[in-house]
Design a protein around this motif. Structure first.
Motif, PDB file in Angstrom:
ATOM      1  N   MET A 274       0.838  -1.197   0.000  1.00 31.81           N
ATOM      2  CA  MET A 274       0.000   0.000   0.000  1.00 31.81           C
ATOM      3  C   MET A 274       0.876   1.251   0.000  1.00 31.81           C
ATOM      4  O   MET A 274       1.927   1.295   0.638  1.00 31.81           O
ATOM      5  N   ALA A 275       0.417   2.271  -0.730  1.00 34.07           N
ATOM      6  CA  ALA A 275       1.085   3.563  -0.751  1.00 34.07           C
ATOM      7  C   ALA A 275       0.035   4.637  -0.493  1.00 34.07           C
ATOM      8  O   ALA A 275      -1.167   4.404  -0.643  1.00 34.07           O
ATOM      9  N   ALA A 276       0.481   5.814  -0.088  1.00 36.43           N
ATOM     10  CA  ALA A 276      -0.437   6.928   0.160  1.00 36.43           C
ATOM     11  C   ALA A 276      -0.046   8.119  -0.691  1.00 36.43           C
ATOM     12  O   ALA A 276       1.141   8.383  -0.908  1.00 36.43           O
ATOM     13  N   PHE A 277      -1.049   8.828  -1.143  1.00 32.19           N
ATOM     14  CA  PHE A 277      -0.856  10.053  -1.921  1.00 32.19           C
ATOM     15  C   PHE A 277      -1.591  11.154  -1.175  1.00 32.19           C
ATOM     16  O   PHE A 277      -2.807  11.097  -1.014  1.00 32.19           O
ATOM     17  N   THR A 278      -0.863  12.160  -0.686  1.00 31.87           N
ATOM     18  CA  THR A 278      -1.492  13.168   0.156  1.00 31.87           C
ATOM     19  C   THR A 278      -1.369  14.575  -0.417  1.00 31.87           C
ATOM     20  O   THR A 278      -0.396  14.908  -1.087  1.00 31.87           O
ATOM     21  N   GLY A 279      -2.389  15.384  -0.121  1.00 32.63           N
ATOM     22  CA  GLY A 279      -2.409  16.776  -0.544  1.00 32.63           C
ATOM     23  C   GLY A 279      -2.649  17.694   0.635  1.00 32.63           C
ATOM     24  O   GLY A 279      -2.662  17.267   1.799  1.00 32.63           O
ATOM     25  N   ALA A 280      -2.896  18.950   0.337  1.00 36.24           N
ATOM     26  CA  ALA A 280      -3.002  19.981   1.371  1.00 36.24           C
ATOM     27  C   ALA A 280      -4.076  19.684   2.404  1.00 36.24           C
ATOM     28  O   ALA A 280      -3.962  20.075   3.572  1.00 36.24           O
ATOM     29  N   GLY A 281      -5.128  18.967   1.994  1.00 42.04           N
ATOM     30  CA  GLY A 281      -6.229  18.687   2.908  1.00 42.04           C
ATOM     31  C   GLY A 281      -5.836  17.907   4.146  1.00 42.04           C
ATOM     32  O   GLY A 281      -6.478  18.026   5.193  1.00 42.04           O
ATOM     33  N   ILE A 282      -4.771  17.117   4.067  1.00 37.69           N
ATOM     34  CA  ILE A 282      -4.371  16.321   5.228  1.00 37.69           C
ATOM     35  C   ILE A 282      -3.791  17.193   6.328  1.00 37.69           C
ATOM     36  O   ILE A 282      -3.788  16.816   7.505  1.00 37.69           O
ATOM     37  N   SER A 283      -3.334  18.385   5.983  1.00 41.51           N
ATOM     38  CA  SER A 283      -2.702  19.259   6.974  1.00 41.51           C
ATOM     39  C   SER A 283      -3.622  20.359   7.495  1.00 41.51           C
ATOM     40  O   SER A 283      -3.215  21.147   8.351  1.00 41.51           O
ATOM     41  N   VAL A 284      -4.850  20.400   7.010  1.00 44.42           N
ATOM     42  CA  VAL A 284      -5.790  21.428   7.465  1.00 44.42           C
ATOM     43  C   VAL A 284      -6.032  21.323   8.973  1.00 44.42           C
ATOM     44  O   VAL A 284      -6.105  22.332   9.685  1.00 44.42           O
ATOM     45  N   GLU A 285      -6.126  20.082   9.480  1.00 46.76           N
ATOM     46  CA  GLU A 285      -6.356  19.885  10.907  1.00 46.76           C
ATOM     47  C   GLU A 285      -5.137  20.261  11.746  1.00 46.76           C
ATOM     48  O   GLU A 285      -5.223  20.310  12.977  1.00 46.76           O
ATOM     49  N   SER A 286      -4.018  20.543  11.096  1.00 48.59           N
ATOM     50  CA  SER A 286      -2.827  21.035  11.792  1.00 48.59           C
ATOM     51  C   SER A 286      -2.758  22.558  11.769  1.00 48.59           C
ATOM     52  O   SER A 286      -1.788  23.145  12.252  1.00 48.59           O
ATOM     53  N   GLY A 287      -3.772  23.187  11.176  1.00 52.16           N
ATOM     54  CA  GLY A 287      -3.822  24.643  11.140  1.00 52.16           C
ATOM     55  C   GLY A 287      -3.250  25.276   9.894  1.00 52.16           C
ATOM     56  O   GLY A 287      -3.084  26.497   9.833  1.00 52.16           O
ATOM     57  N   ILE A 288      -2.933  24.456   8.890  1.00 46.88           N
ATOM     58  CA  ILE A 288      -2.392  24.975   7.636  1.00 46.88           C
ATOM     59  C   ILE A 288      -3.522  25.078   6.627  1.00 46.88           C
ATOM     60  O   ILE A 288      -4.185  24.089   6.334  1.00 46.88           O
ATOM     61  N   PRO A 289      -3.782  26.270   6.082  1.00 44.66           N
ATOM     62  CA  PRO A 289      -4.909  26.421   5.148  1.00 44.66           C
ATOM     63  C   PRO A 289      -4.656  25.698   3.832  1.00 44.66           C
ATOM     64  O   PRO A 289      -3.516  25.578   3.384  1.00 44.66           O
ATOM     65  N   PRO A 290      -5.722  25.198   3.196  1.00 39.64           N
ATOM     66  CA  PRO A 290      -5.567  24.561   1.879  1.00 39.64           C
ATOM     67  C   PRO A 290      -5.350  25.617   0.813  1.00 39.64           C
ATOM     68  O   PRO A 290      -5.547  26.816   1.047  1.00 39.64           O
ATOM     69  N   PHE A 291      -4.959  25.182  -0.364  1.00 38.33           N
ATOM     70  CA  PHE A 291      -4.759  26.118  -1.462  1.00 38.33           C
ATOM     71  C   PHE A 291      -6.066  26.426  -2.181  1.00 38.33           C
ATOM     72  O   PHE A 291      -6.292  27.552  -2.600  1.00 38.33           O
ATOM     73  N   ARG A 292      -6.921  25.407  -2.312  1.00 35.21           N
ATOM     74  CA  ARG A 292      -8.147  25.575  -3.086  1.00 35.21           C
ATOM     75  C   ARG A 292      -9.379  25.526  -2.188  1.00 35.21           C
ATOM     76  O   ARG A 292      -9.292  25.193  -1.027  1.00 35.21           O
ATOM     77  N   GLY A 293     -10.522  25.902  -2.763  1.00 39.39           N
ATOM     78  CA  GLY A 293     -11.755  25.949  -2.002  1.00 39.39           C
ATOM     79  C   GLY A 293     -12.082  27.361  -1.567  1.00 39.39           C
ATOM     80  O   GLY A 293     -11.320  28.307  -1.779  1.00 39.39           O
ATOM     81  N   ASP A 294     -13.235  27.514  -0.935  1.00 42.26           N
ATOM     82  CA  ASP A 294     -13.713  28.843  -0.549  1.00 42.26           C
ATOM     83  C   ASP A 294     -12.766  29.555   0.403  1.00 42.26           C
ATOM     84  O   ASP A 294     -12.647  30.781   0.376  1.00 42.26           O
ATOM     85  N   ASP A 295     -12.113  28.793   1.272  1.00 35.22           N
ATOM     86  CA  ASP A 295     -11.199  29.389   2.252  1.00 35.22           C
ATOM     87  C   ASP A 295      -9.741  29.150   1.896  1.00 35.22           C
ATOM     88  O   ASP A 295      -8.850  29.345   2.722  1.00 35.22           O
ATOM     89  N   GLY A 296      -9.502  28.697   0.669  1.00 33.99           N
ATOM     90  CA  GLY A 296      -8.143  28.379   0.261  1.00 33.99           C
ATOM     91  C   GLY A 296      -7.293  29.607  -0.006  1.00 33.99           C
ATOM     92  O   GLY A 296      -7.793  30.722  -0.186  1.00 33.99           O
ATOM     93  N   ILE A 297      -5.990  29.376  -0.027  1.00 35.05           N
ATOM     94  CA  ILE A 297      -5.038  30.462  -0.247  1.00 35.05           C
ATOM     95  C   ILE A 297      -5.279  31.168  -1.567  1.00 35.05           C
ATOM     96  O   ILE A 297      -5.224  32.400  -1.656  1.00 35.05           O
ATOM     97  N   TRP A 298      -5.614  30.397  -2.625  1.00 38.76           N
ATOM     98  CA  TRP A 298      -5.767  31.028  -3.936  1.00 38.76           C
ATOM     99  C   TRP A 298      -7.079  31.790  -4.072  1.00 38.76           C
ATOM    100  O   TRP A 298      -7.303  32.448  -5.086  1.00 38.76           O
TER     101      TRP A 298
END
Length: 228
Positions: A1-25
């Motif tokens: 098994m392997a994992a592929f992770t993006g910004a969403g995994i770190s949101v619960e650590s207080g890091i904002p995502p890049f995309r979405g309504d509250d994203g950085i972009w």
């Protein structure tokens, strides 16, 4: 098994995502991360990069999702992680095989002499832009700017995991960033079962995901780890 992770995994650590309504972009023009813009206008670009990335990365800690993946590796179930993230939280959680597809924020590279590598602890964040302590030229964070190539070693390792895994976990990635988003598709073509963990549907959900687990990454992965 392997994992592929993006910004969403770190949101619960207080890091904002890049995309979405509250994203950085939604608040900033992505052009700030164009390599040419940074090199031409470092005094303009650096304050924004410092605010966006290093303000959050300095205090963020691994959350239950990072810890669960590290636990799966320790059990011998997870062979490696391919991450789009530059926050180093997988390593801080204890994961040892991490392919950083977009580089890392823990070091800076001199733009005049690339053999000069500076740790983030050596950077004077109060200056107008980060200077190399060896030659005083501009340095840049080691993460990938728009217009830069993916690190070769990370790219090769990512493809290897995609070709060899029997299961790929997708966690916190919308699948909108290429070429990173090609990795799960490669795994699918090579016969892997795709398990997606995301709070909302993504481009993966209706195309390659065999199982879609809706919810917060920390909660879902902690439950999954407990069952394995």
């Amino acid at each position: 098994m392997a994992a592929f992770t993006g910004a969403g995994i770190s949101v619960e650590s207080g890091i904002p995502p890049f995309r979405g309504d509250d994203g950085i972009w939604s608040k900033y023009d992505p052009a700030i991360l164009e390599l040419s813009t940074y090199l031409e206008k470092p005094k303009t670009v650096w304050p924004v990069i410092r605010e966006l990335f290093f303000k959050y990365f300095g205090t963020a800690k691994p959350n239950n999702a990072h810890l669960a993946l590290a636990s799966m590796e320790q059990k011998g179930l997870l062979k490696g992680i391919i991450t789009q993230n530059i926050d180093n939280l997988h390593q801080e959680a204890g994961s040892t095989d991490v392919a950083e597809f977009h580089g890392n924020s823990k070091t800076f590279i001199c733009t005049h002499n690339t053999s000069h590598v500076v740790s983030v602890g050596e950077v004077d964040f109060d200056r107008d832009y980060p200077h190399c302590p060896k030659c005083n030229h501009l340095t840049k964070p080691s993460f990938i700017f728009f217009g830069e190539a993916i690190p070769r070693e990370a790219f090769i390792k990512s493809e290897k995991h995609a070709q060899e895994c029997d299961v790929m976990l997708i966690v916190g990635s919308t699948g909108e960033v290429v070429p990173a988003s090609n990795i799960p598709w490669m795994a699918k073509r090579n016969g892997a079962t795709i398990i997606e963990v995301n709070p909302q549907p993504t481009t993966f959900t209706y195309n390659i995901s065999d199982i879609s687990l809706k919810g917060k990454a920390g909660e879902v992965l902690a439950q999954l780890d407990a069952l394995l």
